[in-house]
Scaffold this motif. Structure first.
Motif, PDB file in Angstrom:
ATOM      1  N   LEU A 104      -1.575   3.325 -14.994  1.00 54.75           N
ATOM      2  CA  LEU A 104      -0.677   2.257 -15.432  1.00 54.75           C
ATOM      3  C   LEU A 104       0.779   2.636 -15.185  1.00 54.75           C
ATOM      4  O   LEU A 104       1.578   1.824 -14.713  1.00 54.75           O
ATOM      5  CB  LEU A 104      -0.906   1.950 -16.910  1.00 54.75           C
ATOM      6  CG  LEU A 104      -2.271   1.376 -17.291  1.00 54.75           C
ATOM      7  CD1 LEU A 104      -2.382   1.223 -18.799  1.00 54.75           C
ATOM      8  CD2 LEU A 104      -2.501   0.043 -16.605  1.00 54.75           C
ATOM      9  N   ILE A 105       1.128   3.878 -15.487  1.00 53.93           N
ATOM     10  CA  ILE A 105       2.508   4.341 -15.314  1.00 53.93           C
ATOM     11  C   ILE A 105       2.909   4.294 -13.845  1.00 53.93           C
ATOM     12  O   ILE A 105       3.987   3.811 -13.481  1.00 53.93           O
ATOM     13  CB  ILE A 105       2.676   5.763 -15.873  1.00 53.93           C
ATOM     14  CG1 ILE A 105       2.497   5.750 -17.399  1.00 53.93           C
ATOM     15  CG2 ILE A 105       4.043   6.351 -15.505  1.00 53.93           C
ATOM     16  CD1 ILE A 105       2.394   7.127 -18.015  1.00 53.93           C
ATOM     17  N   TYR A 106       2.040   4.796 -12.981  1.00 55.82           N
ATOM     18  CA  TYR A 106       2.386   4.877 -11.563  1.00 55.82           C
ATOM     19  C   TYR A 106       2.376   3.518 -10.864  1.00 55.82           C
ATOM     20  O   TYR A 106       3.081   3.323  -9.874  1.00 55.82           O
ATOM     21  CB  TYR A 106       1.439   5.832 -10.839  1.00 55.82           C
ATOM     22  CG  TYR A 106       1.867   7.275 -10.946  1.00 55.82           C
ATOM     23  CD1 TYR A 106       3.024   7.725 -10.305  1.00 55.82           C
ATOM     24  CD2 TYR A 106       1.134   8.190 -11.682  1.00 55.82           C
ATOM     25  CE1 TYR A 106       3.431   9.046 -10.408  1.00 55.82           C
ATOM     26  CE2 TYR A 106       1.532   9.516 -11.782  1.00 55.82           C
ATOM     27  CZ  TYR A 106       2.678   9.935 -11.141  1.00 55.82           C
ATOM     28  OH  TYR A 106       3.083  11.241 -11.244  1.00 55.82           O
ATOM     29  N   THR A 107       1.576   2.568 -11.367  1.00 63.48           N
ATOM     30  CA  THR A 107       1.545   1.250 -10.715  1.00 63.48           C
ATOM     31  C   THR A 107       2.608   0.316 -11.277  1.00 63.48           C
ATOM     32  O   THR A 107       3.266  -0.406 -10.518  1.00 63.48           O
ATOM     33  CB  THR A 107       0.162   0.606 -10.885  1.00 63.48           C
ATOM     34  OG1 THR A 107      -0.196   0.589 -12.274  1.00 63.48           O
ATOM     35  CG2 THR A 107      -0.884   1.374 -10.112  1.00 63.48           C
ATOM     36  N   VAL A 122      -8.922   4.043  -4.008  1.00 65.95           N
ATOM     37  CA  VAL A 122      -9.441   3.213  -2.917  1.00 65.95           C
ATOM     38  C   VAL A 122      -8.304   2.478  -2.211  1.00 65.95           C
ATOM     39  O   VAL A 122      -8.271   2.391  -0.973  1.00 65.95           O
ATOM     40  CB  VAL A 122     -10.485   2.213  -3.459  1.00 65.95           C
ATOM     41  CG1 VAL A 122     -10.879   1.209  -2.376  1.00 65.95           C
ATOM     42  CG2 VAL A 122     -11.712   2.953  -3.967  1.00 65.95           C
ATOM     43  N   THR A 123      -7.351   1.956  -2.981  1.00 63.39           N
ATOM     44  CA  THR A 123      -6.225   1.230  -2.390  1.00 63.39           C
ATOM     45  C   THR A 123      -5.415   2.131  -1.472  1.00 63.39           C
ATOM     46  O   THR A 123      -5.073   1.755  -0.344  1.00 63.39           O
ATOM     47  CB  THR A 123      -5.317   0.657  -3.496  1.00 63.39           C
ATOM     48  OG1 THR A 123      -6.069  -0.215  -4.333  1.00 63.39           O
ATOM     49  CG2 THR A 123      -4.155  -0.111  -2.884  1.00 63.39           C
ATOM     50  N   ILE A 124      -5.096   3.332  -1.932  1.00 60.43           N
ATOM     51  CA  ILE A 124      -4.290   4.252  -1.134  1.00 60.43           C
ATOM     52  C   ILE A 124      -5.035   4.687   0.130  1.00 60.43           C
ATOM     53  O   ILE A 124      -4.444   4.816   1.207  1.00 60.43           O
ATOM     54  CB  ILE A 124      -3.891   5.475  -1.973  1.00 60.43           C
ATOM     55  CG1 ILE A 124      -2.906   5.058  -3.077  1.00 60.43           C
ATOM     56  CG2 ILE A 124      -3.264   6.570  -1.110  1.00 60.43           C
ATOM     57  CD1 ILE A 124      -2.556   6.163  -4.045  1.00 60.43           C
ATOM     58  N   LEU A 181      -8.245 -11.231  -1.868  1.00 61.89           N
ATOM     59  CA  LEU A 181      -9.590 -11.352  -2.437  1.00 61.89           C
ATOM     60  C   LEU A 181      -9.770 -12.673  -3.162  1.00 61.89           C
ATOM     61  O   LEU A 181     -10.898 -13.156  -3.307  1.00 61.89           O
ATOM     62  CB  LEU A 181      -9.849 -10.186  -3.398  1.00 61.89           C
ATOM     63  CG  LEU A 181      -9.895  -8.782  -2.775  1.00 61.89           C
ATOM     64  CD1 LEU A 181     -10.039  -7.722  -3.861  1.00 61.89           C
ATOM     65  CD2 LEU A 181     -11.030  -8.665  -1.777  1.00 61.89           C
ATOM     66  N   HIS A 182      -8.667 -13.256  -3.655  1.00 59.01           N
ATOM     67  CA  HIS A 182      -8.737 -14.527  -4.399  1.00 59.01           C
ATOM     68  C   HIS A 182      -7.727 -15.497  -3.795  1.00 59.01           C
ATOM     69  O   HIS A 182      -6.648 -15.749  -4.373  1.00 59.01           O
ATOM     70  CB  HIS A 182      -8.439 -14.316  -5.889  1.00 59.01           C
ATOM     71  CG  HIS A 182      -9.389 -13.376  -6.551  1.00 59.01           C
ATOM     72  ND1 HIS A 182      -9.224 -12.000  -6.498  1.00 59.01           N
ATOM     73  CD2 HIS A 182     -10.527 -13.598  -7.282  1.00 59.01           C
ATOM     74  CE1 HIS A 182     -10.215 -11.423  -7.180  1.00 59.01           C
ATOM     75  NE2 HIS A 182     -11.007 -12.363  -7.645  1.00 59.01           N
ATOM     76  N   PRO A 183      -7.990 -16.014  -2.592  1.00 54.11           N
ATOM     77  CA  PRO A 183      -7.043 -16.921  -1.952  1.00 54.11           C
ATOM     78  C   PRO A 183      -6.872 -18.225  -2.741  1.00 54.11           C
ATOM     79  O   PRO A 183      -7.787 -18.689  -3.412  1.00 54.11           O
ATOM     80  CB  PRO A 183      -7.684 -17.207  -0.581  1.00 54.11           C
ATOM     81  CG  PRO A 183      -9.142 -16.946  -0.800  1.00 54.11           C
ATOM     82  CD  PRO A 183      -9.215 -15.847  -1.819  1.00 54.11           C
ATOM     83  N   VAL A 220       1.498  -4.026  -2.962  1.00 54.34           N
ATOM     84  CA  VAL A 220       0.232  -3.845  -2.251  1.00 54.34           C
ATOM     85  C   VAL A 220      -0.926  -4.391  -3.069  1.00 54.34           C
ATOM     86  O   VAL A 220      -1.819  -5.072  -2.545  1.00 54.34           O
ATOM     87  CB  VAL A 220       0.012  -2.351  -1.918  1.00 54.34           C
ATOM     88  CG1 VAL A 220      -1.420  -2.102  -1.454  1.00 54.34           C
ATOM     89  CG2 VAL A 220       0.987  -1.896  -0.852  1.00 54.34           C
ATOM     90  N   LEU A 221      -0.927  -4.111  -4.373  1.00 53.00           N
ATOM     91  CA  LEU A 221      -2.005  -4.601  -5.236  1.00 53.00           C
ATOM     92  C   LEU A 221      -1.984  -6.127  -5.340  1.00 53.00           C
ATOM     93  O   LEU A 221      -3.040  -6.770  -5.391  1.00 53.00           O
ATOM     94  CB  LEU A 221      -1.891  -3.970  -6.628  1.00 53.00           C
ATOM     95  CG  LEU A 221      -2.205  -2.470  -6.707  1.00 53.00           C
ATOM     96  CD1 LEU A 221      -1.921  -1.944  -8.110  1.00 53.00           C
ATOM     97  CD2 LEU A 221      -3.659  -2.207  -6.336  1.00 53.00           C
ATOM     98  N   LYS A 222      -0.778  -6.723  -5.353  1.00 55.88           N
ATOM     99  CA  LYS A 222      -0.679  -8.188  -5.389  1.00 55.88           C
ATOM    100  C   LYS A 222      -1.243  -8.808  -4.116  1.00 55.88           C
ATOM    101  O   LYS A 222      -1.974  -9.798  -4.156  1.00 55.88           O
ATOM    102  CB  LYS A 222       0.785  -8.611  -5.575  1.00 55.88           C
ATOM    103  CG  LYS A 222       1.318  -8.394  -6.976  1.00 55.88           C
ATOM    104  CD  LYS A 222       2.779  -8.820  -7.075  1.00 55.88           C
ATOM    105  CE  LYS A 222       3.331  -8.575  -8.476  1.00 55.88           C
ATOM    106  NZ  LYS A 222       4.784  -8.942  -8.551  1.00 55.88           N
ATOM    107  N   LYS A 223      -0.885  -8.203  -2.956  1.00 52.39           N
ATOM    108  CA  LYS A 223      -1.408  -8.707  -1.686  1.00 52.39           C
ATOM    109  C   LYS A 223      -2.922  -8.562  -1.626  1.00 52.39           C
ATOM    110  O   LYS A 223      -3.632  -9.446  -1.141  1.00 52.39           O
ATOM    111  CB  LYS A 223      -0.759  -7.963  -0.532  1.00 52.39           C
ATOM    112  CG  LYS A 223       0.718  -8.262  -0.352  1.00 52.39           C
ATOM    113  CD  LYS A 223       1.307  -7.459   0.810  1.00 52.39           C
ATOM    114  CE  LYS A 223       2.794  -7.753   0.965  1.00 52.39           C
ATOM    115  NZ  LYS A 223       3.388  -6.941   2.063  1.00 52.39           N
TER     116      LYS A 223
END
Length: 302
Positions: A278-281, A42-44, A298-300, A290-293
């Protein structure tokens, strides 16, 4: 030709206490597998910054891992809490096909990802033309078609075997070796032929990947961004080793069962799909950013 309509699956263990523990472990692992691979896909697909071919291929690898695990894990967990562990003949053949279909597709996709890695490192100026988005889409379709062909060949062999009982599978899933041991016919000729379909695929693919890595590592000696390239290679090599070492152990040998087969199969079908995201992230700085952003959006902060 078979005179039985269902198989009895002995599973991982007959100890009730261990069955409860294993059910909990596999349930958590399966949920992490689905959520992790779904998150990557979904992220990609939603973040435009991850539009390069490597992420496009990674999204499909994540989907395949999710389906691959789903072809094994739900039935395994159900058997761990069920009193009567049986599977119909058609259900057993379907599981064999699904397992080899998704495994075959993943093998081809790993080759495609290696080719993309080679193009990015060895042919950086021509990378976007050599392996563009349309080319990636075509290669994904080819991976699915070859996986379907591989699974179909297995089924063509298996459905013609005579199974005349008692039909007890000393395993937690339907696969080539446990089923070949139940066939009531001489398997000295047909057995190696069936195993060669999976064994030769593992051997040929692994040989191609090793040769590709040799070429890539040689080119890295003069590469300007060597550290980043080595990090990308390390992630891909780790995934390949986790997939092909168990695969080679199970299929590059005579069709005879060993006590360790269940543990190796669990690692190959249950553990590896949860490790890949897990390995790829964790080893990909761009993916982590990207995942951190996404998490912060989502959680400001209050």
């Amino acid at each position: 030709m078979s005179s039985i309509t269902e198989f009895i699956v002995l599973g991982l263990t007959q100890n009730p206490g261990m069955q409860t523990l294993l059910f909990a472990v596999h349930l958590v692992t399966y949920l992490i597998t689905l959520s992790g691979n779904l998150l990557i896909s979904v992220t990609i697909s939603t973040i435009s910054a991850l539009g390069s071919p490597v992420y496009f291929l990674l999204s499909y690898l994540s989907m395949i891992d999710g389906f691959y695990s789903s072809s094994i894990a739900p039935k395994l967990m159900f058997d761990l809490v069920s009193r009567k562990n049986t599977i119909s003949f058609s259900g057993c053949m379907t599981q064999v096909f699904a397992e080899h279909f998704f495994a075959g597709a993943e093998i081809v996709l790993l080759i495609v990802m290696t080719y993309d890695l080679y193009a990015a490192i060895c042919k950086p100026l021509h990378c976007m033309t050599v392996i563009s988005r349309p080319v990636c889409a075509l290669l994904v379709v080819v991976a699915g078609a070859l996986g379907f062909l591989h699974g179909g060949i297995q089924i063509l062999f298996m459905v013609q075997l005579p199974f005349c009982g008692p039909g007890v599978i000393d395993h937690f899933m339907c696969d080539l070796t446990p089923l070949l041991e139940l066939a009531c016919m001489d398997m000295h000729t047909l057995g190696p032929l069936i195993s060669a379909n999976s064994g030769s695929l593992c051997l040929l693919t692994f040989s191609m990947l090793v040769a590709s890595y040799v070429v890539i590592l040689r080119s890295l000696r003069t590469h300007s961004s060597r550290h980043k390239a080595l990090s990308t290679c390390a992630s891909h090599v780790t995934v390949v080793i986790l997939f092909f070492v168990p695969c080679s152990f199970l299929y590059l040998r005579p069709m005879t069962s060993f006590p360790i087969d269940k543990a190796v199969t669990v690692f190959c079908t249950i553990v590896t799909p949860v490790l890949n995201p897990l390995i790829y992230t964790l080893r990909n700085a761009e993916m982590k950013n990207v995942l951190k952003k996404l998490w912060h959006s989502l959680h400001p902060a209050p």
